[in-house]
Scaffold this motif. Structure first.
Motif, PDB file in Angstrom:
ATOM      1  N   LYS A   1       0.840  -1.205   0.000  1.00  0.00           N
ATOM      2  CA  LYS A   1       0.000   0.000   0.000  1.00  0.00           C
ATOM      3  C   LYS A   1       0.872   1.251   0.000  1.00  0.00           C
ATOM      4  O   LYS A   1       0.575   2.229  -0.697  1.00  0.00           O
ATOM      5  CB  LYS A   1      -0.931  -0.002   1.209  1.00  0.00           C
ATOM      6  CG  LYS A   1      -1.894   1.188   1.215  1.00  0.00           C
ATOM      7  CD  LYS A   1      -2.944   1.080   2.300  1.00  0.00           C
ATOM      8  CE  LYS A   1      -3.900   2.261   2.252  1.00  0.00           C
ATOM      9  NZ  LYS A   1      -4.960   2.165   3.293  1.00  0.00           N
ATOM     10  N   ALA A   2       1.961   1.231   0.781  1.00  0.00           N
ATOM     11  CA  ALA A   2       2.869   2.373   0.811  1.00  0.00           C
ATOM     12  C   ALA A   2       3.494   2.600  -0.564  1.00  0.00           C
ATOM     13  O   ALA A   2       3.652   3.743  -1.009  1.00  0.00           O
ATOM     14  CB  ALA A   2       3.956   2.146   1.858  1.00  0.00           C
ATOM     15  N   TYR A   3       3.843   1.517  -1.234  1.00  0.00           N
ATOM     16  CA  TYR A   3       4.401   1.624  -2.588  1.00  0.00           C
ATOM     17  C   TYR A   3       3.391   2.308  -3.518  1.00  0.00           C
ATOM     18  O   TYR A   3       3.745   3.221  -4.280  1.00  0.00           O
ATOM     19  CB  TYR A   3       4.759   0.234  -3.116  1.00  0.00           C
ATOM     20  CG  TYR A   3       5.105   0.216  -4.583  1.00  0.00           C
ATOM     21  CD1 TYR A   3       6.368   0.596  -5.017  1.00  0.00           C
ATOM     22  CD2 TYR A   3       4.152  -0.177  -5.533  1.00  0.00           C
ATOM     23  CE1 TYR A   3       6.679   0.585  -6.381  1.00  0.00           C
ATOM     24  CE2 TYR A   3       4.453  -0.192  -6.882  1.00  0.00           C
ATOM     25  CZ  TYR A   3       5.721   0.188  -7.303  1.00  0.00           C
ATOM     26  OH  TYR A   3       6.020   0.194  -8.640  1.00  0.00           O
TER      27      TYR A   3
ATOM     28  N   ASN B   1       3.050  10.501   2.647  1.00  0.00           N
ATOM     29  CA  ASN B   1       1.894   9.686   3.048  1.00  0.00           C
ATOM     30  C   ASN B   1       2.264   8.215   3.181  1.00  0.00           C
ATOM     31  O   ASN B   1       1.746   7.510   4.058  1.00  0.00           O
ATOM     32  CB  ASN B   1       0.762   9.857   2.039  1.00  0.00           C
ATOM     33  CG  ASN B   1       0.185  11.264   2.046  1.00  0.00           C
ATOM     34  OD1 ASN B   1       0.144  11.926   3.080  1.00  0.00           O
ATOM     35  ND2 ASN B   1      -0.237  11.736   0.887  1.00  0.00           N
ATOM     36  N   ALA B   2       3.159   7.748   2.327  1.00  0.00           N
ATOM     37  CA  ALA B   2       3.583   6.347   2.382  1.00  0.00           C
ATOM     38  C   ALA B   2       4.325   6.038   3.672  1.00  0.00           C
ATOM     39  O   ALA B   2       4.069   5.021   4.332  1.00  0.00           O
ATOM     40  CB  ALA B   2       4.467   6.025   1.173  1.00  0.00           C
ATOM     41  N   ILE B   3       5.255   6.917   4.055  1.00  0.00           N
ATOM     42  CA  ILE B   3       6.018   6.706   5.289  1.00  0.00           C
ATOM     43  C   ILE B   3       5.107   6.796   6.505  1.00  0.00           C
ATOM     44  O   ILE B   3       5.217   6.006   7.454  1.00  0.00           O
ATOM     45  CB  ILE B   3       7.168   7.722   5.396  1.00  0.00           C
ATOM     46  CG1 ILE B   3       8.152   7.555   4.234  1.00  0.00           C
ATOM     47  CG2 ILE B   3       7.890   7.578   6.728  1.00  0.00           C
ATOM     48  CD1 ILE B   3       8.878   6.252   4.190  1.00  0.00           C
ATOM     49  N   ASN B   4       4.190   7.757   6.500  1.00  0.00           N
ATOM     50  CA  ASN B   4       3.254   7.870   7.618  1.00  0.00           C
ATOM     51  C   ASN B   4       2.371   6.626   7.732  1.00  0.00           C
ATOM     52  O   ASN B   4       2.040   6.189   8.841  1.00  0.00           O
ATOM     53  CB  ASN B   4       2.378   9.122   7.450  1.00  0.00           C
ATOM     54  CG  ASN B   4       3.126  10.404   7.752  1.00  0.00           C
ATOM     55  OD1 ASN B   4       4.173  10.391   8.386  1.00  0.00           O
ATOM     56  ND2 ASN B   4       2.590  11.525   7.289  1.00  0.00           N
ATOM     57  N   HIS B   5       2.006   6.064   6.599  1.00  0.00           N
ATOM     58  CA  HIS B   5       1.197   4.835   6.600  1.00  0.00           C
ATOM     59  C   HIS B   5       1.963   3.687   7.256  1.00  0.00           C
ATOM     60  O   HIS B   5       1.414   2.953   8.092  1.00  0.00           O
ATOM     61  CB  HIS B   5       0.812   4.466   5.174  1.00  0.00           C
ATOM     62  CG  HIS B   5       0.216   3.108   5.036  1.00  0.00           C
ATOM     63  ND1 HIS B   5      -1.030   2.779   5.546  1.00  0.00           N
ATOM     64  CD2 HIS B   5       0.705   1.962   4.472  1.00  0.00           C
ATOM     65  CE1 HIS B   5      -1.286   1.506   5.292  1.00  0.00           C
ATOM     66  NE2 HIS B   5      -0.251   0.987   4.652  1.00  0.00           N
ATOM     67  N   ILE B   6       3.227   3.539   6.907  1.00  0.00           N
ATOM     68  CA  ILE B   6       4.031   2.460   7.502  1.00  0.00           C
ATOM     69  C   ILE B   6       4.204   2.693   8.998  1.00  0.00           C
ATOM     70  O   ILE B   6       4.103   1.754   9.798  1.00  0.00           O
ATOM     71  CB  ILE B   6       5.400   2.350   6.803  1.00  0.00           C
ATOM     72  CG1 ILE B   6       5.226   1.983   5.330  1.00  0.00           C
ATOM     73  CG2 ILE B   6       6.267   1.298   7.503  1.00  0.00           C
ATOM     74  CD1 ILE B   6       6.514   2.008   4.527  1.00  0.00           C
ATOM     75  N   HIS B   7       4.464   3.943   9.382  1.00  0.00           N
ATOM     76  CA  HIS B   7       4.658   4.228  10.804  1.00  0.00           C
ATOM     77  C   HIS B   7       3.395   3.923  11.607  1.00  0.00           C
ATOM     78  O   HIS B   7       3.458   3.327  12.689  1.00  0.00           O
ATOM     79  CB  HIS B   7       5.060   5.691  10.995  1.00  0.00           C
ATOM     80  CG  HIS B   7       5.385   6.044  12.406  1.00  0.00           C
ATOM     81  ND1 HIS B   7       6.396   5.428  13.113  1.00  0.00           N
ATOM     82  CD2 HIS B   7       4.830   6.939  13.276  1.00  0.00           C
ATOM     83  CE1 HIS B   7       6.455   5.934  14.334  1.00  0.00           C
ATOM     84  NE2 HIS B   7       5.514   6.836  14.459  1.00  0.00           N
TER      85      HIS B   7
ATOM     86  N   GLU C   1      11.967   4.000   5.233  1.00  0.00           N
ATOM     87  CA  GLU C   1      12.335   4.431   3.887  1.00  0.00           C
ATOM     88  C   GLU C   1      13.243   3.413   3.189  1.00  0.00           C
ATOM     89  O   GLU C   1      13.161   3.228   1.967  1.00  0.00           O
ATOM     90  CB  GLU C   1      13.037   5.788   3.962  1.00  0.00           C
ATOM     91  CG  GLU C   1      13.468   6.355   2.636  1.00  0.00           C
ATOM     92  CD  GLU C   1      14.151   7.699   2.778  1.00  0.00           C
ATOM     93  OE1 GLU C   1      15.086   7.951   1.991  1.00  0.00           O
ATOM     94  OE2 GLU C   1      13.775   8.489   3.665  1.00  0.00           O
ATOM     95  N   THR C   2      14.088   2.758   3.948  1.00  0.00           N
ATOM     96  CA  THR C   2      15.093   1.863   3.363  1.00  0.00           C
ATOM     97  C   THR C   2      14.464   0.764   2.520  1.00  0.00           C
ATOM     98  O   THR C   2      14.840   0.540   1.361  1.00  0.00           O
ATOM     99  CB  THR C   2      15.953   1.242   4.475  1.00  0.00           C
ATOM    100  OG1 THR C   2      16.623   2.292   5.188  1.00  0.00           O
ATOM    101  CG2 THR C   2      16.982   0.292   3.904  1.00  0.00           C
ATOM    102  N   GLU C   3      13.485   0.062   3.070  1.00  0.00           N
ATOM    103  CA  GLU C   3      12.876  -1.036   2.336  1.00  0.00           C
ATOM    104  C   GLU C   3      11.877  -0.542   1.289  1.00  0.00           C
ATOM    105  O   GLU C   3      11.689  -1.195   0.253  1.00  0.00           O
ATOM    106  CB  GLU C   3      12.244  -2.031   3.297  1.00  0.00           C
ATOM    107  CG  GLU C   3      13.284  -2.811   4.075  1.00  0.00           C
ATOM    108  CD  GLU C   3      12.689  -3.873   4.970  1.00  0.00           C
ATOM    109  OE1 GLU C   3      12.809  -5.058   4.632  1.00  0.00           O
ATOM    110  OE2 GLU C   3      12.101  -3.505   6.008  1.00  0.00           O
ATOM    111  N   LEU C   4      11.256   0.596   1.530  1.00  0.00           N
ATOM    112  CA  LEU C   4      10.383   1.173   0.513  1.00  0.00           C
ATOM    113  C   LEU C   4      11.201   1.572  -0.715  1.00  0.00           C
ATOM    114  O   LEU C   4      10.799   1.309  -1.860  1.00  0.00           O
ATOM    115  CB  LEU C   4       9.637   2.380   1.078  1.00  0.00           C
ATOM    116  CG  LEU C   4       8.665   3.094   0.135  1.00  0.00           C
ATOM    117  CD1 LEU C   4       7.622   2.129  -0.426  1.00  0.00           C
ATOM    118  CD2 LEU C   4       7.987   4.255   0.861  1.00  0.00           C
ATOM    119  N   ARG C   5      12.352   2.165  -0.492  1.00  0.00           N
ATOM    120  CA  ARG C   5      13.238   2.510  -1.607  1.00  0.00           C
ATOM    121  C   ARG C   5      13.683   1.247  -2.357  1.00  0.00           C
ATOM    122  O   ARG C   5      13.779   1.240  -3.591  1.00  0.00           O
ATOM    123  CB  ARG C   5      14.459   3.268  -1.085  1.00  0.00           C
ATOM    124  CG  ARG C   5      14.167   4.670  -0.603  1.00  0.00           C
ATOM    125  CD  ARG C   5      15.361   5.257   0.145  1.00  0.00           C
ATOM    126  NE  ARG C   5      16.449   5.559  -0.754  1.00  0.00           N
ATOM    127  CZ  ARG C   5      16.789   6.792  -1.161  1.00  0.00           C
ATOM    128  NH1 ARG C   5      16.097   7.841  -0.747  1.00  0.00           N
ATOM    129  NH2 ARG C   5      17.810   6.970  -1.972  1.00  0.00           N
TER     130      ARG C   5
END
Length: 204
Positions: A65-67, A78-84, A165-169
């Protein structure tokens, strides 16, 4: 009492743990999607700081979903906030967790939780969410970091960390190539904690 501190190996989450240390038994918790060995990276830092550490696996659906968010938005907020948010809730579901903390500062825009989300998680799972740096701005945090931590800083591409961010990147790199990462992630400085300084107690 024990507090579970969401831990990336960076200066903010490390400093948050230090500030909580007089009041809690500290455990550092790194969330992972198992795309990269972020747990191992964070564990090394935690050991050098003298804190217990463990890794919690987040559901792959959270990363997917973050991707989708970061590709659609063209920026990662928004993606980082979703993961957090998912990471905090994941900890909240654990039976022996009652206090959850992170390293969010007063002037952070990401990751953050809005007040309604915080209250929802606290009420639903009967836990307490704590942000010990919330009253500190960037300059004040840097002053404390310079006293308590040895860090390295560089562009995010060059720093080994265990943040969301590391794994999302990495997922973006796998699917869309490295150039896409540079399109959606603005250049910024990241930190990685090398060790904790031995601070002499102040004389009364």
């Amino acid at each position: 009492m024990r507090v579970s501190v969401l831990f990336s190996g960076g200066k903010d989450s490390s400093l948050a743990a230090i500030l909580l240390e007089p009041f809690f038994d500290i455990e550092l918790v790194t969330c992972s999607f198992s795309l990269l060995p972020v747990g191992d990276i964070a564990r090394e830092t935690a050991e050098r700081m003298g804190f217990a550490h463990r890794v919690v696996q987040l559901e792959r659906s959270v990363l997917e979903k973050a991707y989708g968010m970061v590709i659609t938005d063209g920026f990662p907020k928004n993606a980082i906030n979703h993961i957090h948010s998912a990471a905090v809730e994941k900890l909240a579901t654990e039976e022996n967790v009652s206090f959850i903390a992170d390293g969010i500062r007063r002037d952070d825009r990401v990751p953050v939780l809005d007040m309604s989300r915080i209250r929802s998680i606290e009420d639903k799972y009967d836990v307490h969410y704590v942000s010990p740096l919330k009253g500190y701005g960037r300059a004040a945090v840097n002053e404390l970091v310079s006293r308590h931590l040895v860090i390295e800083e560089d562009q995010s591409d060059n720093i080994i960390k265990a943040d969301y961010e590391t794994e999302l990147r990495e997922l973006i790199r796998q699917r869309d190539g490295s150039e896409k990462i540079n399109e959606v992630f603005p250049a910024h400085i990241q930190s990685h904690v090398i060790e904790r300084k031995k601070v002499r107690p102040k004389r009364s």
